[in-house]
Write a protein that holds these residues in place. Structure first.
Motif, PDB file in Angstrom:
ATOM      1  N   ASN A  47       2.290 -16.516 -12.688  1.00  0.00           N
ATOM      2  CA  ASN A  47       1.561 -16.028 -11.497  1.00  0.00           C
ATOM      3  C   ASN A  47       0.550 -14.939 -11.864  1.00  0.00           C
ATOM      4  O   ASN A  47      -0.565 -14.923 -11.377  1.00  0.00           O
ATOM      5  N   ASN A 104      12.585 -17.029 -14.038  1.00  0.00           N
ATOM      6  CA  ASN A 104      11.994 -16.086 -13.075  1.00  0.00           C
ATOM      7  C   ASN A 104      10.884 -15.242 -13.706  1.00  0.00           C
ATOM      8  O   ASN A 104       9.784 -15.111 -13.168  1.00  0.00           O
ATOM      9  N   ASP A 123       7.901 -17.350 -14.405  1.00  0.00           N
ATOM     10  CA  ASP A 123       7.143 -17.548 -13.146  1.00  0.00           C
ATOM     11  C   ASP A 123       6.189 -16.374 -12.907  1.00  0.00           C
ATOM     12  O   ASP A 123       5.007 -16.559 -12.620  1.00  0.00           O
ATOM     13  N   ILE A 124       6.775 -15.178 -13.023  1.00  0.00           N
ATOM     14  CA  ILE A 124       5.965 -13.973 -12.817  1.00  0.00           C
ATOM     15  C   ILE A 124       4.790 -13.947 -13.798  1.00  0.00           C
ATOM     16  O   ILE A 124       3.640 -13.664 -13.458  1.00  0.00           O
TER      17      ILE A 124
HETATM   18  C1  LIG Z   1       4.460 -17.210  -7.853  1.00  0.00           C
HETATM   19  O1  LIG Z   1       3.379 -17.695  -7.050  1.00  0.00           O
HETATM   20  C2  LIG Z   1       3.833 -18.596  -6.078  1.00  0.00           C
HETATM   21  C3  LIG Z   1       2.518 -19.118  -5.346  1.00  0.00           C
HETATM   22  O2  LIG Z   1       1.574 -18.114  -5.223  1.00  0.00           O
HETATM   23  C4  LIG Z   1       4.816 -17.936  -5.141  1.00  0.00           C
HETATM   24  O3  LIG Z   1       5.206 -18.849  -4.180  1.00  0.00           O
HETATM   25  C5  LIG Z   1       6.012 -17.455  -5.919  1.00  0.00           C
HETATM   26  O4  LIG Z   1       6.930 -16.752  -5.124  1.00  0.00           O
HETATM   27  C6  LIG Z   1       5.549 -16.573  -7.029  1.00  0.00           C
HETATM   28  N1  LIG Z   1       6.687 -16.275  -7.892  1.00  0.00           N
HETATM   29  C7  LIG Z   1       7.102 -15.039  -8.205  1.00  0.00           C
HETATM   30  C8  LIG Z   1       8.293 -14.949  -9.034  1.00  0.00           C
HETATM   31  O5  LIG Z   1       6.471 -14.055  -7.897  1.00  0.00           O
END
Ligand SMILES: *[C@@H]1O[C@H](CO)[C@@H](O)[C@H](O)[C@H]1NC(C)=O
Ligand SMILES: *[C@@H]1O[C@H](CO)[C@@H](O)[C@H](O)[C@H]1NC(C)=O
Ligand SMILES: *[C@@H]1O[C@H](CO)[C@@H](O)[C@H](O)[C@H]1NC(C)=O
Ligand SMILES: *[C@@H]1O[C@H](CO)[C@@H](O)[C@H](O)[C@H]1NC(C)=O
Length: 256
Positions: A166, A159, A162-163
């Motif tokens: 992003n 998680n 991912d952040i």
């Molecule tokens: C990261 O980016 C993706 C696509 O923009 C999004 O769907 C996802 O929820 C985001 N993840 C987090 C953990 O913010």
């Protein structure tokens, strides 16, 4: 040379003759004294009669005595010897038995140890399998918890990654405002996740685990003193015949 041998031979003959002569005289009793229970030679008999202490003794002619009491005259002596042999045999029998007894006891103790060894082995096998079952159960329970925790941590890590991913992308493609707003939100998340991780560390599920195998501390001392050997010495169980006279009644039967 021959003369020399002859001389030696002659000397030998002389010695033999001198030696044999007095013995013949002393060994033939002429009388028997009932009081002394002794044979007397002719010369001794005269002394015996002359001495005040033995004057009243009843004496008989030895050949007459031999004819009258050939059996009784030797029975005391024979019984005395038998009495001693009987007692010595009792002691011999006792010692032989005792020798065999301690040897038997030693053999028995060895077979007893074999039995004990098998019992201890069986007991240890049981303990070993009980211990294995117990520790297997602990490992199984703990593994389950550890797997859960690992899964949660992996999720957390992925998680955060991912952040991180992003945010890197947003920094390249997003506007300054977007980056600013996002960084405010991410800071809040960081604080929350940090907080929860710190909290989780105080949980007992995060404690350092170790399996300790315990042995009873008395066990070593007990096993050292488990077996011992000691030689007991008790009073002999042999009963010797004490009185020759009480033995005599049996003896008369045996002598016949
Ligand atoms: C990261 O980016 C993706 C696509 O923009 C999004 O769907 C996802 O929820 C985001 N993840 C987090 C953990 O913010
Ligand atoms: C010793 O052992 C043998 C064989 O078991 C037995 O026959 C014997 O009686 C034993 N002797 C003694 C003195 O215990
Ligand atoms: C510890 O782990 C077990 C098993 O995963 C779980 O049920 C329990 O809730 C955890 N304890 C805490 C305080 O999180
Ligand atoms: C993480 O949490 C600990 C304990 O609450 C705190 O002392 C520390 O400052 C925090 N660090 C961050 C980067 O938030």
């Amino acid at each position: 040379m021959l003369n020399f041998f002859f001389q030696i031979f002659h000397q030998l003959l002389t010695i033999i003759v001198v030696h044999v002569k007095p013995r013949l005289v002393t060994t033939a009793p002429q009388y028997w004294c009932h009081s002394c229970e002794e044979g007397l030679c002719a010369e001794c008999f005269e002394h015996h009669k002359a001495i005040k202490a033995s004057r009243s003794h009843i004496t008989v002619d030895f050949t007459k005595f031999m004819k009258l009491k050939p059996f009784i005259s030797t029975i005391d002596t024979e019984c005395g010897l038998m009495f001693l042999v009987n007692n010595i045999e009792k002691v011999i029998e006792n010692r032989v038995k005792n020798k065999e007894k301690i040897s038997n006891q030693s053999t028995k103790s060895r077979s007893d140890i074999q039995i004990l060894r098998k019992e201890i082995n069986k007991h240890l096998d049981n303990l070993e399998s009980q211990l294995a079952t117990k520790s297997d159960k602990i490992i199984q329970d703990e593994n389950e918890k550890l797997e859960n925790i690992l899964q949660r941590l992996e999720e957390k890590k992925s998680n955060v990654n991912d952040i991180k991913q992003n945010f890197s992308e947003l920094k390249i493609g997003g506007t300054n405002l977007q980056v600013f707003i996002s960084s405010r939100q991410i800071d809040k998340t960081i604080s929350e996740v940090n907080e929860s991780l710190n909290l989780e560390m105080t949980d007992e599920n995060m404690s350092e685990l170790s399996l300790e195998f315990k042995m009873n501390p008395d066990f070593e001392e007990t096993i050292n003193q488990l077996l011992n050997v000691h030689l007991n010495k008790e009073e002999s169980t042999v009963l010797l015949d004490l009185f020759y006279k009480t033995f005599l009644s049996n003896c008369f039967r045996r002598c016949n």
